[in-house]
Design a protein around this motif. Structure first.
Motif, PDB file in Angstrom:
ATOM      1  N   MET A  93       5.668  -0.682 -27.471  1.00 17.26           N
ATOM      2  CA  MET A  93       7.554  -1.019 -28.730  1.00 17.26           C
ATOM      3  C   MET A  93       8.172  -0.174 -29.267  1.00 17.26           C
ATOM      4  N   PRO A  94       9.613   0.370 -29.426  1.00 13.21           N
ATOM      5  CA  PRO A  94       9.606   1.376 -29.708  1.00 13.21           C
ATOM      6  C   PRO A  94       9.661   0.759 -31.425  1.00 13.21           C
ATOM      7  N   ALA A  95       9.487   1.261 -32.628  1.00 15.58           N
ATOM      8  CA  ALA A  95      10.457   1.243 -34.048  1.00 15.58           C
ATOM      9  C   ALA A  95      11.237   0.837 -33.755  1.00 15.58           C
ATOM     10  N   SER A  96      11.405  -0.847 -34.804  1.00 18.43           N
ATOM     11  CA  SER A  96      13.432  -0.846 -34.486  1.00 18.43           C
ATOM     12  C   SER A  96      13.635   0.723 -36.091  1.00 18.43           C
ATOM     13  N   PRO A  97      15.238  -0.078 -35.774  1.00 18.05           N
ATOM     14  CA  PRO A  97      15.526   1.104 -36.629  1.00 18.05           C
ATOM     15  C   PRO A  97      14.944   0.918 -38.406  1.00 18.05           C
ATOM     16  N   SER A  98      14.803   0.219 -39.090  1.00 15.71           N
ATOM     17  CA  SER A  98      14.724  -0.229 -39.840  1.00 15.71           C
ATOM     18  C   SER A  98      13.397  -0.372 -40.421  1.00 15.71           C
ATOM     19  N   THR A  99      12.301  -0.320 -39.254  1.00 20.14           N
ATOM     20  CA  THR A  99      11.099   0.811 -39.060  1.00 20.14           C
ATOM     21  C   THR A  99      10.784   1.905 -39.379  1.00 20.14           C
ATOM     22  N   ALA A 100      11.479   2.009 -38.879  1.00 23.47           N
ATOM     23  CA  ALA A 100      11.357   3.937 -38.395  1.00 23.47           C
ATOM     24  C   ALA A 100      12.443   4.633 -39.474  1.00 23.47           C
ATOM     25  N   ARG A 101      13.655   3.759 -40.503  1.00 20.11           N
ATOM     26  CA  ARG A 101      13.768   4.161 -41.553  1.00 20.11           C
ATOM     27  C   ARG A 101      12.697   4.079 -43.053  1.00 20.11           C
ATOM     28  N   ALA A 102      11.670   3.170 -42.300  1.00 22.84           N
ATOM     29  CA  ALA A 102      10.910   2.692 -43.951  1.00 22.84           C
ATOM     30  C   ALA A 102       9.859   3.909 -43.843  1.00 22.84           C
ATOM     31  N   ILE A 103       9.359   4.619 -42.315  1.00 17.72           N
ATOM     32  CA  ILE A 103       8.168   5.203 -42.477  1.00 17.72           C
ATOM     33  C   ILE A 103       9.081   6.647 -42.321  1.00 17.72           C
ATOM     34  N   ASN A 104       9.841   7.231 -42.226  1.00 18.11           N
ATOM     35  CA  ASN A 104      10.543   7.955 -42.584  1.00 18.11           C
ATOM     36  C   ASN A 104      10.711   8.642 -44.008  1.00 18.11           C
ATOM     37  N   ASP A 105      11.112   7.255 -45.007  1.00 14.86           N
ATOM     38  CA  ASP A 105      10.908   7.467 -46.042  1.00 14.86           C
ATOM     39  C   ASP A 105       9.593   7.260 -46.701  1.00 14.86           C
ATOM     40  N   ARG A 106       8.871   6.807 -46.335  1.00 16.78           N
ATOM     41  CA  ARG A 106       7.436   6.329 -46.815  1.00 16.78           C
ATOM     42  C   ARG A 106       6.367   8.273 -46.728  1.00 16.78           C
ATOM     43  N   LEU A 107       6.668   8.958 -45.540  1.00 21.18           N
ATOM     44  CA  LEU A 107       6.644  10.359 -44.895  1.00 21.18           C
ATOM     45  C   LEU A 107       7.010  11.437 -46.236  1.00 21.18           C
ATOM     46  N   ALA A 108       8.185  11.196 -46.215  1.00 15.82           N
ATOM     47  CA  ALA A 108       8.791  12.003 -47.217  1.00 15.82           C
ATOM     48  C   ALA A 108       8.575  11.901 -48.531  1.00 15.82           C
ATOM     49  N   LEU A 109       8.594  10.870 -49.054  1.00 15.34           N
ATOM     50  CA  LEU A 109       7.756  10.617 -50.328  1.00 15.34           C
ATOM     51  C   LEU A 109       6.357  11.051 -50.798  1.00 15.34           C
ATOM     52  N   ARG A 110       5.574  10.989 -49.911  1.00 16.35           N
ATOM     53  CA  ARG A 110       4.246  11.565 -49.439  1.00 16.35           C
ATOM     54  C   ARG A 110       4.352  12.813 -49.608  1.00 16.35           C
ATOM     55  N   LEU A 111       5.464  13.167 -49.556  1.00 13.24           N
ATOM     56  CA  LEU A 111       5.409  14.880 -49.437  1.00 13.24           C
ATOM     57  C   LEU A 111       5.334  15.091 -50.523  1.00 13.24           C
ATOM     58  N   LEU A 112       6.654  14.761 -50.850  1.00 12.25           N
ATOM     59  CA  LEU A 112       7.363  14.784 -52.361  1.00 12.25           C
ATOM     60  C   LEU A 112       6.238  14.563 -53.692  1.00 12.25           C
ATOM     61  N   GLN A 113       5.119  13.536 -53.669  1.00  9.96           N
ATOM     62  CA  GLN A 113       4.030  13.518 -54.279  1.00  9.96           C
ATOM     63  C   GLN A 113       3.473  14.524 -54.121  1.00  9.96           C
TER      64      GLN A 113
END
Length: 397
Positions: A1-21
């Protein structure tokens, strides 16, 4: 089952923040390249994270052309302030950092054996207050404490132990009272040292290893398949109580005298050095045993007694290490703590040779890279991870 838009946004945000860290400030173009996300998706997450106060423009990339991709975005480091404590029987050390782990203030205070519980707690709390003030922190978001002894796996607090001063157990409650908004946790000091050595030290390439702490006391931390193992009661690695040959008796439930501690703890190491005529001037706050071992390493090539001292010490350390290797087969043993750092390759090589004769299981032996500072470093990493998990959201997966 594909992730919901809100879940996808949370995953993308987390990925970006980890890269910045991990990488530091990045442009939107660099985020696009590293994440594999589309340009519109990256633009949306940059705007979302900026509005939420988690990232900000940190400068420009130096590219010739100007535009959105030329801006460098970084984590808002002062969004939260963190404290790391290393609580020993003889004193407390503290670091205060920003959200990305940059140290802003550090301090320590000795606490004598004759100091009462109340005054000892007051000294420790005052130390944290002063460090936070020096760091420019209005408050603390997360506090991670490293302490000797067993941590209750249910309550997360230090268990009652006759071997530790009462002020250790009182300190956590006092910090809660002084910093009511802070998230405060305590972890066994050896476990924190293992985390630091795995992330920044001698075990960076190992998912499975045992860290053997050689300092004032003796302990071990067990990391299997990348996970720290604490045991049912939180006591995995209490090898100071390990019965070994060569002692005058057996340890008890309340006293590790007669156990491995009696052979390889700092007091035993100092006595062994005296037997071999090895002397050294005390070296600051580290255990005197570490200075003795360091001096023996320096003189071992020219003074036979110094080499003999290291040989006997390696015999003793290998007894505890062999028991751990036989049960866990970790493939790697890190000799950490102040004595492990002082012994360096000279001690590690001796222990490795003895293990090869004693056990059919291959085990690399390495000196720790961080010494006594590993506990404070591990506490800082723990505080940073906990704060970022709360502010950035839990890790994906």
């Amino acid at each position: 089952m594909p992730a919901s838009p809100s879940t996808a946004r949370a995953i993308n945000d987390r990925l970006a923040l980890r890269l910045l860290q991990q990488e530091g400030p990045l442009t939107a173009g660099q985020l696009k390249q590293l994440t594999g996300l589309s340009r519109p998706t990256v633009a949306d997450l940059v705007e979302r994270l900026t509005v939420s106060g988690l990232i900000e423009v940190a400068g420009e990339s130096g590219e010739q052309r100007r535009g959105p991709n030329a801006k460098l975005y970084g984590i808002v480091a002062d969004r939260a302030h963190l404290a790391a404590l290393d609580v020993r029987t003889e004193g407390v050390a503290v670091l205060v950092s920003d959200l990305v782990g940059r140290v802003l203030a550090e301090a320590s205070v000795p606490i004598g054996d004759d100091t009462g519980t109340g005054p000892a707690v007051e000294q420790a709390v005052s130390l944290v207050e002063r460090a936070a003030k020096e760091a420019g922190a209005d408050g603390l978001h997360t506090v991670a404490i490293g302490a000797p002894g067993l941590i209750d796996p249910v309550s997360g607090e230090l268990r009652v132990s006759t071997g530790l001063p009462e002020w250790h157990r009182r300190l956590m409650a006092a910090l809660h009272e002084k910093f009511p908004e802070a998230r405060i946790g305590v972890e066994n000091e050896t476990n924190l040292a293992a985390l630091a050595e795995q992330r920044d030290g001698a075990a960076r390439d190992r998912d499975t290893f045992v860290l053997l702490w050689l300092g004032v006391g003796i302990g071990a931390a067990v990391v299997l398949d990348g996970t720290l193992r604490r045991g049912v009661s939180g006591g995995a690695g209490e090898v100071g109580f390990l019965p070994v040959p060569g002692t005058s008796g057996l340890p008890s439930a309340t006293d590790c005298d007669g156990g491995f501690h009696s052979l390889a703890g700092a007091e035993a190491v100092a006595a062994l050095a005296a037997e071999h005529g090895v002397t050294a001037a005390p070296a600051g706050p580290e255990p005197h045993a570490a200075a003795l071992v360091r001096e023996a390493v320096r003189r071992s090539a020219t003074v036979p007694a110094a080499g003999e001292f290291l040989d006997v010490l390696a015999d003793r350390v290998a007894l505890g290490a062999a028991a751990v290797v036989a049960v866990l087969d970790p493939g790697c043993v890190v000799l950490a703590g102040e004595v492990g750092l002082a012994g360096g390759d000279a001690l590690a090589d001796r222990v490795r040779a003895r293990l090869a004769r004693m056990s059919p299981l291959a085990a690399e032996v390495r000196p720790g890279a961080l010494g006594g500072g590993a506990v404070l470093r591990g506490a800082l990493l723990t505080a940073r991870d906990r704060a970022q998990d709360e502010l950035f959201g839990p890790p994906e997966g």
